[in-house]
Design a protein around this motif. Sequence first.
Motif, PDB file in Angstrom:
ATOM      1  N   ARG A   1      24.504 -36.134 101.434  1.00  0.00           N
ATOM      2  CA  ARG A   1      23.960 -34.771 101.464  1.00  0.00           C
ATOM      3  C   ARG A   1      25.090 -33.741 101.555  1.00  0.00           C
ATOM      4  O   ARG A   1      25.865 -33.716 102.515  1.00  0.00           O
ATOM      5  CB  ARG A   1      23.014 -34.601 102.664  1.00  0.00           C
ATOM      6  N   LEU A   2      25.137 -32.902 100.529  1.00  0.00           N
ATOM      7  CA  LEU A   2      26.084 -31.793 100.480  1.00  0.00           C
ATOM      8  C   LEU A   2      25.330 -30.501 100.747  1.00  0.00           C
ATOM      9  O   LEU A   2      24.230 -30.294 100.226  1.00  0.00           O
ATOM     10  CB  LEU A   2      26.730 -31.698  99.095  1.00  0.00           C
TER      11      LEU A   2
ATOM     12  N   LEU B   1      20.672 -29.141 109.215  1.00  0.00           N
ATOM     13  CA  LEU B   1      20.434 -29.988 108.047  1.00  0.00           C
ATOM     14  C   LEU B   1      21.229 -31.296 108.111  1.00  0.00           C
ATOM     15  O   LEU B   1      21.047 -32.173 107.275  1.00  0.00           O
ATOM     16  CB  LEU B   1      20.805 -29.221 106.768  1.00  0.00           C
ATOM     17  N   ASN B   2      22.151 -31.403 109.087  1.00  0.00           N
ATOM     18  CA  ASN B   2      22.955 -32.607 109.303  1.00  0.00           C
ATOM     19  C   ASN B   2      23.659 -33.056 108.019  1.00  0.00           C
ATOM     20  O   ASN B   2      23.510 -34.210 107.573  1.00  0.00           O
ATOM     21  CB  ASN B   2      22.070 -33.734 109.838  1.00  0.00           C
ATOM     22  N   PRO B   3      24.454 -32.174 107.403  1.00  0.00           N
ATOM     23  CA  PRO B   3      25.075 -32.522 106.113  1.00  0.00           C
ATOM     24  C   PRO B   3      26.228 -33.499 106.267  1.00  0.00           C
ATOM     25  O   PRO B   3      26.873 -33.573 107.318  1.00  0.00           O
ATOM     26  CB  PRO B   3      25.587 -31.166 105.610  1.00  0.00           C
ATOM     27  N   ASP B   4      26.495 -34.237 105.197  1.00  0.00           N
ATOM     28  CA  ASP B   4      27.681 -35.086 105.160  1.00  0.00           C
ATOM     29  C   ASP B   4      28.933 -34.254 104.882  1.00  0.00           C
ATOM     30  O   ASP B   4      30.017 -34.575 105.376  1.00  0.00           O
ATOM     31  CB  ASP B   4      27.516 -36.171 104.090  1.00  0.00           C
ATOM     32  N   ALA B   5      28.790 -33.203 104.068  1.00  0.00           N
ATOM     33  CA  ALA B   5      29.908 -32.293 103.795  1.00  0.00           C
ATOM     34  C   ALA B   5      29.343 -30.912 103.499  1.00  0.00           C
ATOM     35  O   ALA B   5      28.230 -30.775 102.969  1.00  0.00           O
ATOM     36  CB  ALA B   5      30.747 -32.794 102.618  1.00  0.00           C
ATOM     37  N   ILE B   6      30.106 -29.887 103.869  1.00  0.00           N
ATOM     38  CA  ILE B   6      29.764 -28.498 103.559  1.00  0.00           C
ATOM     39  C   ILE B   6      30.789 -27.995 102.561  1.00  0.00           C
ATOM     40  O   ILE B   6      32.002 -28.133 102.779  1.00  0.00           O
ATOM     41  CB  ILE B   6      29.763 -27.619 104.822  1.00  0.00           C
ATOM     42  N   LEU B   7      30.304 -27.424 101.467  1.00  0.00           N
ATOM     43  CA  LEU B   7      31.167 -26.965 100.387  1.00  0.00           C
ATOM     44  C   LEU B   7      30.932 -25.472 100.162  1.00  0.00           C
ATOM     45  O   LEU B   7      29.817 -25.061  99.829  1.00  0.00           O
ATOM     46  CB  LEU B   7      30.880 -27.753  99.105  1.00  0.00           C
ATOM     47  N   PHE B   8      31.985 -24.679 100.346  1.00  0.00           N
ATOM     48  CA  PHE B   8      31.881 -23.229 100.175  1.00  0.00           C
ATOM     49  C   PHE B   8      32.602 -22.841  98.890  1.00  0.00           C
ATOM     50  O   PHE B   8      33.797 -23.103  98.729  1.00  0.00           O
ATOM     51  CB  PHE B   8      32.488 -22.495 101.368  1.00  0.00           C
TER      52      PHE B   8
ATOM     53  N   MET C   1      34.600 -15.176 112.796  1.00  0.00           N
ATOM     54  CA  MET C   1      35.354 -16.430 112.797  1.00  0.00           C
ATOM     55  C   MET C   1      34.802 -17.432 113.808  1.00  0.00           C
ATOM     56  O   MET C   1      34.719 -18.637 113.519  1.00  0.00           O
ATOM     57  CB  MET C   1      36.832 -16.156 113.067  1.00  0.00           C
ATOM     58  N   ASN C   2      34.415 -16.953 114.959  1.00  0.00           N
ATOM     59  CA  ASN C   2      33.893 -17.853 115.979  1.00  0.00           C
ATOM     60  C   ASN C   2      32.611 -18.537 115.510  1.00  0.00           C
ATOM     61  O   ASN C   2      32.452 -19.759 115.664  1.00  0.00           O
ATOM     62  CB  ASN C   2      33.636 -17.084 117.280  1.00  0.00           C
ATOM     63  N   GLN C   3      31.703 -17.737 114.915  1.00  0.00           N
ATOM     64  CA  GLN C   3      30.449 -18.331 114.427  1.00  0.00           C
ATOM     65  C   GLN C   3      30.697 -19.324 113.298  1.00  0.00           C
ATOM     66  O   GLN C   3      30.161 -20.438 113.297  1.00  0.00           O
ATOM     67  CB  GLN C   3      29.490 -17.234 113.921  1.00  0.00           C
ATOM     68  N   LEU C   4      31.509 -18.918 112.310  1.00  0.00           N
ATOM     69  CA  LEU C   4      31.712 -19.771 111.139  1.00  0.00           C
ATOM     70  C   LEU C   4      32.513 -21.028 111.479  1.00  0.00           C
ATOM     71  O   LEU C   4      32.389 -22.041 110.782  1.00  0.00           O
ATOM     72  CB  LEU C   4      32.400 -18.970 110.031  1.00  0.00           C
ATOM     73  N   SER C   5      33.320 -20.982 112.530  1.00  0.00           N
ATOM     74  CA  SER C   5      34.060 -22.181 112.939  1.00  0.00           C
ATOM     75  C   SER C   5      33.129 -23.246 113.512  1.00  0.00           C
ATOM     76  O   SER C   5      33.535 -24.402 113.659  1.00  0.00           O
ATOM     77  CB  SER C   5      35.140 -21.816 113.963  1.00  0.00           C
ATOM     78  N   ARG C   6      31.885 -22.863 113.814  1.00  0.00           N
ATOM     79  CA  ARG C   6      30.922 -23.826 114.360  1.00  0.00           C
ATOM     80  C   ARG C   6      30.175 -24.596 113.276  1.00  0.00           C
ATOM     81  O   ARG C   6      29.354 -25.457 113.586  1.00  0.00           O
ATOM     82  CB  ARG C   6      29.930 -23.106 115.280  1.00  0.00           C
ATOM     83  N   LEU C   7      30.424 -24.295 112.007  1.00  0.00           N
ATOM     84  CA  LEU C   7      29.831 -25.098 110.937  1.00  0.00           C
ATOM     85  C   LEU C   7      30.377 -26.517 111.018  1.00  0.00           C
ATOM     86  O   LEU C   7      31.590 -26.725 111.067  1.00  0.00           O
ATOM     87  CB  LEU C   7      30.165 -24.498 109.563  1.00  0.00           C
ATOM     88  N   LYS C   8      29.482 -27.504 111.017  1.00  0.00           N
ATOM     89  CA  LYS C   8      29.898 -28.893 111.217  1.00  0.00           C
ATOM     90  C   LYS C   8      29.257 -29.805 110.168  1.00  0.00           C
ATOM     91  O   LYS C   8      28.083 -29.650 109.823  1.00  0.00           O
ATOM     92  CB  LYS C   8      29.509 -29.390 112.617  1.00  0.00           C
TER      93      LYS C   8
END
Length: 382
Positions: A145-146, A174-181, A197-204
């Motif tokens: 899942r991307l 969504l529990n992704p395997d990878a996040i692609l921006f 920056m603090n919020q976006l650094s929490r993307l996992k």
Amino acid sequence: MPHIKFVLFLLLIIPDVYILFFLLWKKSKRAKVLHEIPLALTIVSLGIVAINGLQQQGAAWRLFIALIVCITLPKLFFFLFSLLGKIFSLLWSRTVVIGNIIGFIIGTVALGMGLYGSSAGWKRISVREVQIVSDELPASFDGYRLVQLSDLHVGTYSYAPQKVDEIVQRVNGLNPDAILFTGDLVNLSSEELLPFMNQLSRLKAKDGVFSVLGNHDYCTYQPHNTPEKRQEALEKLKNRERQMGWDLLLNEHRILYRGTDSIAVVGVENDGNPPFPALGDLPKATAGLPESLYKILLSHDPTHWRRRVLPETNIQLTLSGHTHAMQVKVCGFSPSSFTYPEWGGLYLEGERALHVCTGTGSNLPFRWGAWPEIVVLTLHTP
């Protein structure tokens, strides 16, 4: 862009001149003044924006956009149909009334769309699911899942910062395997990123967050900037993405593993048609990768797919953004289709695929139909 400002000025003026002289000429002075207040506000806000640069953010910019979509465009639609009614009245006199009625109805619909799109539409975040099937995908990656994010334009979210938190929470849920921006993190300046920056650094994601640059990320739209300042701003943006834990790919690749199987995530710098930067280097980005390896390319501009990716590589899946669907979609149609053959969704050429995300943010605080989207792409073997 003097010609763009001149066209905007004509679009502001012509419908009002028509309405004043043909419809309000015999009305009271008060009616005429009330009619012209929105035009005066629009011209003042346009003047402020023009002085500071057409892409300038701020209160004047947001007021200008709201007035354009809520006042100017409805007037323009009314003007066009009313004028057609007058022209065809040479053949049948009743077309004057018919043209005015049609123009009023369409103008009213446009007003409703403008009010919703500028107040809530650009904050209406949706999640879209896409299935990608390829017989070249290793069996271990079946069900991988991307999550694709694109065109965040975080400066616009300064008007609604809580929405960035919502995006992060929904993506992580969504529990992704990878996040692609796929590019365009900012509108004008790397400074826009600081509050988020603090919020976006929490993307996992299990295998990490990977990103590329879009045309806005090169900071070329900031008025009065010198080339040296733009380069400095670009370097700041690159460093800040890395500080957030994002893996910024600048004409390079990463290998992802599942057991003994692997696939590659390839990222290139922006590669668009003029006037957009063309800095992508596919040979450099794919150097050393086996021909048979399944590859996912991140390339901001979807025109890159037909220009270079299809004829010069065997990359199986390309992810792009950039178009925003011009932030308008009605019954599956977007005006961006006049400029981009591939403007939103999934496109196939045999076994090879392009997916275009129509944007998770907005460079203008307005959207209708083409709502901000988070895209989940699930990879499958046949």
